[in-house]
Each structure stands twice: as structure tokens, then as C-alpha cells.
Design a protein around this motif. Sequence first.
Motif, PDB file in Angstrom:
ATOM      1  N   ALA A  69       8.445   1.062  13.041  1.00  0.00           N
ATOM      2  CA  ALA A  69       7.083   0.532  13.160  1.00  0.00           C
ATOM      3  C   ALA A  69       6.075   1.583  12.693  1.00  0.00           C
ATOM      4  CB  ALA A  69       6.800   0.143  14.601  1.00  0.00           C
ATOM      5  N   PRO A  70       5.052   1.160  11.959  1.00  0.00           N
ATOM      6  CA  PRO A  70       4.087   2.120  11.423  1.00  0.00           C
ATOM      7  C   PRO A  70       2.955   2.463  12.396  1.00  0.00           C
ATOM      8  CG  PRO A  70       3.580  -0.048  10.598  1.00  0.00           C
ATOM      9  CD  PRO A  70       4.828  -0.188  11.444  1.00  0.00           C
ATOM     10  N   PHE A  71       3.200   2.337  13.686  1.00  0.00           N
ATOM     11  CA  PHE A  71       2.133   2.520  14.665  1.00  0.00           C
ATOM     12  C   PHE A  71       2.295   3.822  15.443  1.00  0.00           C
ATOM     13  CE2 PHE A  71       2.807  -2.101  14.332  1.00  0.00           C
ATOM     14  CZ  PHE A  71       1.570  -2.460  13.818  1.00  0.00           C
ATOM     15  N   ILE A  72       1.171   4.438  15.726  1.00  0.00           N
ATOM     16  CA  ILE A  72       1.087   5.569  16.643  1.00  0.00           C
ATOM     17  C   ILE A  72       0.014   5.192  17.654  1.00  0.00           C
ATOM     18  CG2 ILE A  72       0.457   7.994  16.934  1.00  0.00           C
ATOM     19  CD1 ILE A  72       1.340   8.409  14.013  1.00  0.00           C
ATOM     20  N   PHE A  73       0.368   5.217  18.924  1.00  0.00           N
ATOM     21  CA  PHE A  73      -0.575   4.865  19.974  1.00  0.00           C
ATOM     22  C   PHE A  73      -0.993   6.114  20.727  1.00  0.00           C
ATOM     23  CE2 PHE A  73       1.458   0.822  19.265  1.00  0.00           C
ATOM     24  CZ  PHE A  73       0.399  -0.061  19.365  1.00  0.00           C
ATOM     25  N   ILE A  74      -2.278   6.252  20.937  1.00  0.00           N
ATOM     26  CA  ILE A  74      -2.821   7.298  21.802  1.00  0.00           C
ATOM     27  C   ILE A  74      -3.370   6.570  23.017  1.00  0.00           C
ATOM     28  CG2 ILE A  74      -4.536   9.114  22.058  1.00  0.00           C
ATOM     29  CD1 ILE A  74      -4.353   9.451  18.978  1.00  0.00           C
TER      30      ILE A  74
ATOM     31  N   MET B   3       0.821  -1.199   0.000  1.00  0.00           N
ATOM     32  CA  MET B   3       0.000   0.000   0.000  1.00  0.00           C
ATOM     33  C   MET B   3       0.863   1.260   0.000  1.00  0.00           C
ATOM     34  SD  MET B   3      -3.163   0.608  -0.093  1.00  0.00           S
ATOM     35  CE  MET B   3      -4.366   1.827   0.192  1.00  0.00           C
ATOM     36  N   GLU B   4       1.979   1.220   0.758  1.00  0.00           N
ATOM     37  CA  GLU B   4       2.851   2.386   0.806  1.00  0.00           C
ATOM     38  C   GLU B   4       3.459   2.684  -0.559  1.00  0.00           C
ATOM     39  OE1 GLU B   4       5.690   1.668   3.921  1.00  0.00           O
ATOM     40  OE2 GLU B   4       4.302   2.367   5.455  1.00  0.00           O
ATOM     41  N   ILE B   5       3.755   1.629  -1.314  1.00  0.00           N
ATOM     42  CA  ILE B   5       4.323   1.833  -2.645  1.00  0.00           C
ATOM     43  C   ILE B   5       3.289   2.457  -3.562  1.00  0.00           C
ATOM     44  CG2 ILE B   5       5.231   0.635  -4.687  1.00  0.00           C
ATOM     45  CD1 ILE B   5       6.432  -1.424  -2.694  1.00  0.00           C
ATOM     46  N   PHE B   6       2.059   1.977  -3.501  1.00  0.00           N
ATOM     47  CA  PHE B   6       0.993   2.510  -4.333  1.00  0.00           C
ATOM     48  C   PHE B   6       0.684   3.967  -3.974  1.00  0.00           C
ATOM     49  CE2 PHE B   6      -3.581   3.214  -5.050  1.00  0.00           C
ATOM     50  CZ  PHE B   6      -3.598   3.067  -6.432  1.00  0.00           C
ATOM     51  N   GLU B   7       0.619   4.280  -2.698  1.00  0.00           N
ATOM     52  CA  GLU B   7       0.304   5.636  -2.235  1.00  0.00           C
ATOM     53  C   GLU B   7       1.506   6.580  -2.331  1.00  0.00           C
ATOM     54  OE1 GLU B   7      -2.564   7.048  -0.936  1.00  0.00           O
ATOM     55  OE2 GLU B   7      -3.674   5.254  -1.510  1.00  0.00           O
TER      56      GLU B   7
ATOM     57  N   ARG C  61       3.790   7.133  -0.137  1.00  0.00           N
ATOM     58  CA  ARG C  61       4.016   7.813   1.140  1.00  0.00           C
ATOM     59  C   ARG C  61       3.966   6.769   2.241  1.00  0.00           C
ATOM     60  NH1 ARG C  61      -1.308   9.656   3.666  1.00  0.00           N
ATOM     61  NH2 ARG C  61      -2.824   8.650   2.350  1.00  0.00           N
ATOM     62  N   ARG C  62       4.544   7.145   3.370  1.00  0.00           N
ATOM     63  CA  ARG C  62       4.566   6.221   4.506  1.00  0.00           C
ATOM     64  C   ARG C  62       3.220   6.256   5.224  1.00  0.00           C
ATOM     65  NH1 ARG C  62       8.536   5.465   9.416  1.00  0.00           N
ATOM     66  NH2 ARG C  62       7.986   3.307   9.738  1.00  0.00           N
ATOM     67  N   LEU C  63       2.638   5.114   5.420  1.00  0.00           N
ATOM     68  CA  LEU C  63       1.347   5.017   6.097  1.00  0.00           C
ATOM     69  C   LEU C  63       1.561   4.724   7.573  1.00  0.00           C
ATOM     70  CD1 LEU C  63      -0.660   2.929   3.497  1.00  0.00           C
ATOM     71  CD2 LEU C  63      -0.624   5.399   3.767  1.00  0.00           C
ATOM     72  N   ARG C  64       0.669   5.239   8.400  1.00  0.00           N
ATOM     73  CA  ARG C  64       0.699   5.012   9.851  1.00  0.00           C
ATOM     74  C   ARG C  64      -0.645   4.448  10.291  1.00  0.00           C
ATOM     75  NH1 ARG C  64       5.684   5.648  12.241  1.00  0.00           N
ATOM     76  NH2 ARG C  64       6.717   7.409  11.336  1.00  0.00           N
ATOM     77  N   VAL C  65      -0.573   3.591  11.270  1.00  0.00           N
ATOM     78  CA  VAL C  65      -1.771   3.036  11.893  1.00  0.00           C
ATOM     79  C   VAL C  65      -1.884   3.689  13.266  1.00  0.00           C
ATOM     80  CG1 VAL C  65      -2.891   0.947  12.749  1.00  0.00           C
ATOM     81  CG2 VAL C  65      -1.491   0.855  10.670  1.00  0.00           C
ATOM     82  N   VAL C  66      -2.987   4.385  13.499  1.00  0.00           N
ATOM     83  CA  VAL C  66      -3.205   5.076  14.777  1.00  0.00           C
ATOM     84  C   VAL C  66      -4.158   4.226  15.608  1.00  0.00           C
ATOM     85  CG1 VAL C  66      -4.020   7.167  15.903  1.00  0.00           C
ATOM     86  CG2 VAL C  66      -2.854   7.321  13.695  1.00  0.00           C
TER      87      VAL C  66
END
Length: 99
Positions: free
Chosen positions: A42-47, A1-5, A7-12
Motif C-alpha cells: 500500500a502506498p500509504f504512510i499514516f501519522i 504517475m509512478e511510471i512517469f516519475e 519512483r515509488r510514490l507515497r501518500v502521507v
Amino acid sequence: MEIFERRRLRVVLEITSLDLCLPEKVAGVLNAVNTLLSDANAPFIFILAVDPSVVVPCLEQTGCMKGLADNGYLFLSRSVSLPFSIPDVGARSRLRCLE
């Protein structure tokens, strides 16, 4: 998905209501967060929305901190990179907001 978009994707992920969980589950969730964030890429952001006065006793009961921290507050400070708190709102302040 990152290659298609291109840009670097993040999971929140938002973590709330840990105060409703058993101490073992609280420790398990925080250990899982630490494991997922152990990789710098890691593509994660934790709140994490918690009341430390509730979560710290849970951590201290389970013994999950052995060798990692002296107390639950130290464990949390090592796990949370950008902590902030929202002060308690008194009755007058709430009434003023409603008015």
C-alpha cells in the motif's frame, strides 16, 4: 504517475483531533487505517497523533475490537508500528523556552 516519475510514490496522511470525535468515528477511522495498511504494498504512510488515554476508552466503548484485542491499548499497539510519546512539559520548562 509512478511510471512517469520512475519512483515509488507515497501518500502521507496525518490524523489528529480524534479526541473531538464520537467513539464510533474514532473506531471507524482506526479500522479504515488498518484496512488501507493491510496490503504490504500500500502506498500509504499514516501519522497518527493521539492521546491513548482518550482514544482507548472510545475503542473499548464501541466493541470494534471483538476478536482482535483484549483492550484498547493492545489494539493500538497492533495498529501502530512506530509509537513514541512526547512527555508533558511543565510550567517552568515552558517559561525557560520562552525566555
